[in-house]
Design a protein around this motif. Structure first.
Motif, short mmCIF file in Angstrom:
data_model
loop_
_atom_site.label_atom_id
_atom_site.label_comp_id
_atom_site.label_asym_id
_atom_site.label_seq_id
_atom_site.Cartn_x
_atom_site.Cartn_y
_atom_site.Cartn_z
N PRO A 144 0.85 -1.20 0.00
CA PRO A 144 0.00 0.00 0.00
C PRO A 144 0.88 1.24 0.00
CG PRO A 144 0.12 -0.91 2.20
CD PRO A 144 0.84 -1.90 1.31
N GLY A 145 0.41 2.30 -0.61
CA GLY A 145 1.22 3.52 -0.64
C GLY A 145 2.37 3.36 -1.60
N MET A 146 3.58 3.54 -1.12
CA MET A 146 4.78 3.38 -1.94
C MET A 146 4.94 1.93 -2.38
SD MET A 146 8.75 4.24 -0.99
CE MET A 146 8.34 5.94 -0.53
N SER A 147 5.07 1.70 -3.68
CA SER A 147 5.17 0.34 -4.19
C SER A 147 6.51 -0.29 -3.84
CB SER A 147 5.00 0.33 -5.71
OG SER A 147 6.15 0.87 -6.35
N GLY A 148 6.55 -1.61 -3.92
CA GLY A 148 7.80 -2.31 -3.66
C GLY A 148 8.89 -1.92 -4.64
N LEU A 149 8.53 -1.66 -5.89
CA LEU A 149 9.53 -1.25 -6.87
C LEU A 149 10.13 0.10 -6.51
CD1 LEU A 149 7.79 -2.30 -10.22
CD2 LEU A 149 9.70 -3.43 -9.06
N ASP A 150 9.29 1.02 -6.04
CA ASP A 150 9.80 2.33 -5.63
C ASP A 150 10.71 2.19 -4.40
OD1 ASP A 150 8.60 3.78 -7.63
OD2 ASP A 150 6.77 4.18 -6.48
N VAL A 151 10.33 1.31 -3.49
CA VAL A 151 11.17 1.07 -2.31
C VAL A 151 12.52 0.51 -2.74
CG1 VAL A 151 11.42 -0.22 -0.16
CG2 VAL A 151 9.19 0.71 -0.81
N CYS A 152 12.50 -0.43 -3.68
CA CYS A 152 13.73 -1.02 -4.18
C CYS A 152 14.64 0.05 -4.78
CB CYS A 152 13.40 -2.09 -5.22
SG CYS A 152 14.82 -3.07 -5.77
N ARG A 153 14.05 0.93 -5.57
CA ARG A 153 14.84 2.02 -6.18
C ARG A 153 15.43 2.93 -5.11
NH1 ARG A 153 10.18 2.18 -9.63
NH2 ARG A 153 10.62 1.26 -11.68
N ARG A 154 14.62 3.28 -4.11
CA ARG A 154 15.07 4.18 -3.05
C ARG A 154 16.24 3.54 -2.27
NH1 ARG A 154 11.13 7.88 -1.07
NH2 ARG A 154 9.90 8.64 -2.84
N ILE A 155 16.12 2.24 -1.99
CA ILE A 155 17.19 1.55 -1.27
C ILE A 155 18.47 1.58 -2.10
CG2 ILE A 155 18.00 -0.68 -0.40
CD1 ILE A 155 15.12 -1.31 0.37
N ARG A 156 18.34 1.27 -3.38
CA ARG A 156 19.53 1.22 -4.24
C ARG A 156 20.18 2.60 -4.41
NH1 ARG A 156 20.72 -2.61 -2.87
NH2 ARG A 156 20.56 -4.70 -3.73
N ASP A 157 19.41 3.65 -4.24
CA ASP A 157 19.99 4.99 -4.32
C ASP A 157 20.93 5.29 -3.17
OD1 ASP A 157 18.69 5.62 -6.65
OD2 ASP A 157 17.02 6.67 -5.68
N ARG A 158 20.77 4.56 -2.05
CA ARG A 158 21.55 4.88 -0.86
C ARG A 158 22.35 3.71 -0.31
NH1 ARG A 158 16.82 5.68 3.69
NH2 ARG A 158 15.73 6.74 2.01
N ASP A 159 22.04 2.48 -0.75
CA ASP A 159 22.62 1.31 -0.08
C ASP A 159 22.70 0.14 -1.06
OD1 ASP A 159 23.29 -0.73 1.78
OD2 ASP A 159 22.27 0.36 3.37
N GLN A 160 23.67 -0.74 -0.84
CA GLN A 160 23.81 -1.95 -1.65
C GLN A 160 23.44 -3.20 -0.86
OE1 GLN A 160 24.35 -1.83 -4.96
NE2 GLN A 160 24.27 0.38 -4.64
N VAL A 161 22.64 -3.03 0.19
CA VAL A 161 22.19 -4.18 0.97
C VAL A 161 21.44 -5.14 0.05
CG1 VAL A 161 20.05 -3.00 1.63
CG2 VAL A 161 20.87 -4.89 3.01
N PRO A 162 21.65 -6.45 0.18
CA PRO A 162 20.94 -7.41 -0.66
C PRO A 162 19.43 -7.29 -0.49
CG PRO A 162 22.78 -8.48 0.43
CD PRO A 162 22.65 -7.11 1.05
N ILE A 163 18.70 -7.39 -1.60
CA ILE A 163 17.25 -7.31 -1.60
C ILE A 163 16.67 -8.56 -2.25
CG2 ILE A 163 15.22 -6.02 -2.41
CD1 ILE A 163 17.02 -3.54 -2.61
N ILE A 164 15.76 -9.21 -1.53
CA ILE A 164 15.02 -10.34 -2.09
C ILE A 164 13.57 -9.90 -2.21
CG2 ILE A 164 14.27 -12.72 -1.76
CD1 ILE A 164 16.79 -13.18 -0.09
#
Length: 228
Positions: free
Chosen positions: A56-76
């Motif tokens: 809901p709200g911010m999509s998972g794809l947007d969250v993934c992009r936001r994380i990659r903008d600041r961090d290289q933590v693994p994402i599943i």
């Protein structure tokens, strides 16, 4: 104890995954929305993020992009449909792996442990020679540092492991299945889009154009690291 941040809006799924991963020995923090997930990146400092695409709200794809903008933590990423286009988009956005609902804790645990092993980016034989120069690309295996034209290249764990695997044997052609097993430790067929999406991200970060110099496609076979 690996720290896992779960971003999942379904309460039943969230609780089941949380309990299952804790039983497998992980420290788990679970949130309902993408906004909450982003807020917990710094205070919780997860080793892995398990991210539902349908939020809901911010999509998972947007969250993934936001994380990659600041961090290289693994994402599943987690998806309800294994053949959905969102899986490919999620992988191209920066996710390292994916699982399909209903999520089984043992499967997710195996994917988490595999992606964490990729963080050390060690080669299958454990060797780490000194830095190698390939034209304008320098690969320091001991320091796990990659530079291109003198500038550091920030790579996610899967991207780094893929580059190290290919560049260890310049000119050798690897099938997608071979790369899937070497990089992602997936021993079964069907996930070759993991390879293709990671190749696309790696090429973009290396500034590869329509005729890639480093990560080359061998049509009908797979990929190789260019020697020229």
């Amino acid at each position: 104890m690996p720290r896992v941040l779960i971003v999942e809006d379904d309460l039943d799924v969230r609780r089941a995954v949380q309990l299952g991963l804790r039983h497998q020995g992980h420290e788990v923090f679970a949130v309902e929305t993408g906004e909450e997930g982003l807020e917990q990146l710094l205070p919780f400092r997860p080793d892995v993020v398990v991210l539902d695409l349908m939020l809901p709200g911010m999509s998972g794809l947007d969250v993934c992009r936001r994380i990659r903008d600041r961090d290289q933590v693994p994402i599943i990423i987690v998806t309800a449909r294994g053949d959905d286009v969102d899986v490919v988009v999620g992988l191209e956005t920066g996710a390292d792996d994916y699982v399909v609902k209903p999520v089984q804790a043992r499967v997710l645990d195996a994917r988490i442990r595999a992606v964490l092993r990729r963080q050390d980016a060690s080669l299958p034989d454990g060797t780490r020679p000194r830095a190698e120069t390939h034209g304008e690309l320098v690969v320091d295996r001991a320091g796990l540092v990659v530079t291109h034209r003198g500038e550091p290249v920030t790579l996610a764990p899967s991207e780094l492991r893929l580059l190290l695997t290919l560049s260890a044997s310049p000119g050798q052609v690897f099938s997608r299945q071979q790369l899937l097993e070497a990089v992602w430790e997936h021993s079964y067929h069907g996930d070759i889009r993991l390879v293709d999406a990671c190749v696309k991200r790696l090429r973009n970060k290396l500034g590869e154009g329509r005729n890639p110099r480093y990560v080359q496609t061998v049509r009908g076979f797979g990929y190789r690291f260019g020697t020229s």
